[in-house]
Scaffold this motif. Structure first.
Motif, PDB file in Angstrom:
ATOM      1  N   LEU A 143       0.813  -1.213   0.000  1.00 54.77           N
ATOM      2  CA  LEU A 143       0.000   0.000   0.000  1.00 54.77           C
ATOM      3  C   LEU A 143       0.852   1.272   0.000  1.00 54.77           C
ATOM      4  O   LEU A 143       0.559   2.226  -0.727  1.00 54.77           O
ATOM      5  N   GLU A 144       1.910   1.289   0.791  1.00 52.38           N
ATOM      6  CA  GLU A 144       2.749   2.484   0.877  1.00 52.38           C
ATOM      7  C   GLU A 144       3.376   2.818  -0.474  1.00 52.38           C
ATOM      8  O   GLU A 144       3.461   3.986  -0.869  1.00 52.38           O
ATOM      9  N   LYS A 145       3.819   1.796  -1.203  1.00 47.01           N
ATOM     10  CA  LYS A 145       4.394   2.020  -2.532  1.00 47.01           C
ATOM     11  C   LYS A 145       3.348   2.596  -3.484  1.00 47.01           C
ATOM     12  O   LYS A 145       3.645   3.494  -4.284  1.00 47.01           O
ATOM     13  N   LEU A 146       2.125   2.085  -3.409  1.00 48.19           N
ATOM     14  CA  LEU A 146       1.065   2.603  -4.272  1.00 48.19           C
ATOM     15  C   LEU A 146       0.843   4.087  -4.009  1.00 48.19           C
ATOM     16  O   LEU A 146       0.732   4.891  -4.953  1.00 48.19           O
ATOM     17  N   PHE A 147       0.793   4.468  -2.744  1.00 49.14           N
ATOM     18  CA  PHE A 147       0.600   5.880  -2.418  1.00 49.14           C
ATOM     19  C   PHE A 147       1.735   6.731  -2.986  1.00 49.14           C
ATOM     20  O   PHE A 147       1.518   7.864  -3.424  1.00 49.14           O
ATOM     21  N   GLY A 148       2.946   6.195  -2.964  1.00 47.15           N
ATOM     22  CA  GLY A 148       4.087   6.911  -3.528  1.00 47.15           C
ATOM     23  C   GLY A 148       3.939   7.140  -5.025  1.00 47.15           C
ATOM     24  O   GLY A 148       4.180   8.248  -5.524  1.00 47.15           O
ATOM     25  N   TYR A 149       3.531   6.101  -5.746  1.00 47.58           N
ATOM     26  CA  TYR A 149       3.324   6.228  -7.184  1.00 47.58           C
ATOM     27  C   TYR A 149       2.209   7.239  -7.484  1.00 47.58           C
ATOM     28  O   TYR A 149       2.322   8.038  -8.417  1.00 47.58           O
ATOM     29  N   MET A 150       1.153   7.200  -6.684  1.00 47.55           N
ATOM     30  CA  MET A 150       0.035   8.123  -6.884  1.00 47.55           C
ATOM     31  C   MET A 150       0.475   9.570  -6.688  1.00 47.55           C
ATOM     32  O   MET A 150       0.089  10.459  -7.449  1.00 47.55           O
ATOM     33  N   SER A 151       1.288   9.815  -5.665  1.00 48.76           N
ATOM     34  CA  SER A 151       1.721  11.180  -5.368  1.00 48.76           C
ATOM     35  C   SER A 151       2.609  11.748  -6.468  1.00 48.76           C
ATOM     36  O   SER A 151       2.648  12.959  -6.686  1.00 48.76           O
ATOM     37  N   GLU A 152       3.315  10.887  -7.181  1.00 47.44           N
ATOM     38  CA  GLU A 152       4.172  11.334  -8.276  1.00 47.44           C
ATOM     39  C   GLU A 152       3.386  11.628  -9.548  1.00 47.44           C
ATOM     40  O   GLU A 152       3.760  12.514 -10.328  1.00 47.44           O
ATOM     41  N   ALA A 153       2.302  10.895  -9.752  1.00 48.84           N
ATOM     42  CA  ALA A 153       1.629  10.940 -11.054  1.00 48.84           C
ATOM     43  C   ALA A 153       0.291  11.657 -11.075  1.00 48.84           C
ATOM     44  O   ALA A 153      -0.141  12.115 -12.138  1.00 48.84           O
TER      45      ALA A 153
END
Length: 278
Positions: free
Chosen positions: A169-179
């Motif tokens: 989940l944490e990685k997904l949030f990171g990708y979302m914040s970038e894109a």
């Protein structure tokens, strides 16, 4: 359809709370000759609660192709078969597609037994425009596929729905914040219908802190709903691309997108798409 053949029933089961099953589903599960289950141990709990005596056979993503012929032969011999997953509606990010395809090829009757799905359950409490939506299943691990999905989400006018496990989940949030646009609203549904059901509401730029800072953090199963947004058009793509290219040479991607967004007065998701086109 050959009337001498059996029928394949696609039966929806609860996604957590065992009371969320229809009378018709129980009736069908009691009446079929065999029930193909993703995990017989999980389904055995449901069967025990409702006194269902039908034979359970294991049918998961690793055995689907190997066991499909046997089930098709049963159906052709006149036996009725039910297909269930561990939770919710079969084939929605679960095995069964190959069996259904072969059943259609063999002229076997398919009967859907509708019920619960976590996708619709999460959408109904999102508060977003539900005129249309896109479901992507589990967020992919491959970079190319991730970029493709994030590009689609960033340009969608309608909500997007994802599944993700707690440990990723944490990685997904990171990708979302970038894109994605920082202020885009997000609903994160945790353990829907279960004891620790929780709904977290926030935006792309703060949902990570809200969810991971909560009592149960990343424990459980999650459905993420991202609100749709409009994408701005540009009349000067070359200048924007050049600026973004220069910034990304000197800075990390997230900071470069933030600065470019402020300088150009353009949404970050638009600039992310512009970069993907390079």
């Amino acid at each position: 359809m050959d009337k001498n053949q059996g029928s394949l029933y696609i039966v929806s089961t609860p996604i957590g709370n065992l009371n969320d099953i229809t009378f018709r589903a129980i009736e069908v599960l009691n009446s079929v000759d065999v029930c193909a289950a993703e995990d017989t141990r999980v389904s055995g709990v449901l069967f025990k609660k409702y006194g269902i005596q039908t034979k359970l056979v294991s049918f998961h993503k690793f055995s689907e192709k190997g066991k499909t012929d046997g089930l098709i032969n049963l159906l052709k011999s006149g036996k009725d078969v039910a297909l269930i997953s561990d939770a919710g509606t079969p084939l929605i990010s679960d095995p069964g597609g190959y069996l259904v395809e072969k059943a259609i090829e063999n002229g076997i009757s398919l009967v859907p037994i509708p019920g619960v799905t976590s996708v619709i359950s999460a959408l109904t409490v999102s508060g977003f425009d539900l005129e249309n939506f896109t479901f992507f299943g589990f967020f992919p691990r491959k970079l190319k596929e991730r970029k493709k999905i994030l590009k689609t989400i960033s340009s969608s006018r309608f909500p997007s729905v994802l599944f993700e496990s707690g440990k990723r989940l944490e990685k997904l949030f990171g990708y979302m914040s970038e894109a994605l646009e920082a202020k885009s609203r997000v609903l994160v549904a945790r353990e829907i219908t279960k004891l620790h059901e929780t709904f977290y509401r926030g935006t792309v730029d703060n949902i990570k802190e809200i969810v991971l800072g909560a009592e149960f953090g990343n424990k459980g199963e999650f459905v993420i709903v991202i609100e749709g947004s409009e994408v701005e058009e540009s009349n000067t793509p070359y200048n924007e691309s050049h600026l973004l290219e220069v910034l990304m040479k000197k800075l990390d991607r997230k900071l470069a997108l933030e600065l470019a967004s402020e300088i150009l007065n353009k949404k970050r998701n638009y600039l992310y798409q512009l970069k993907l086109k390079d």
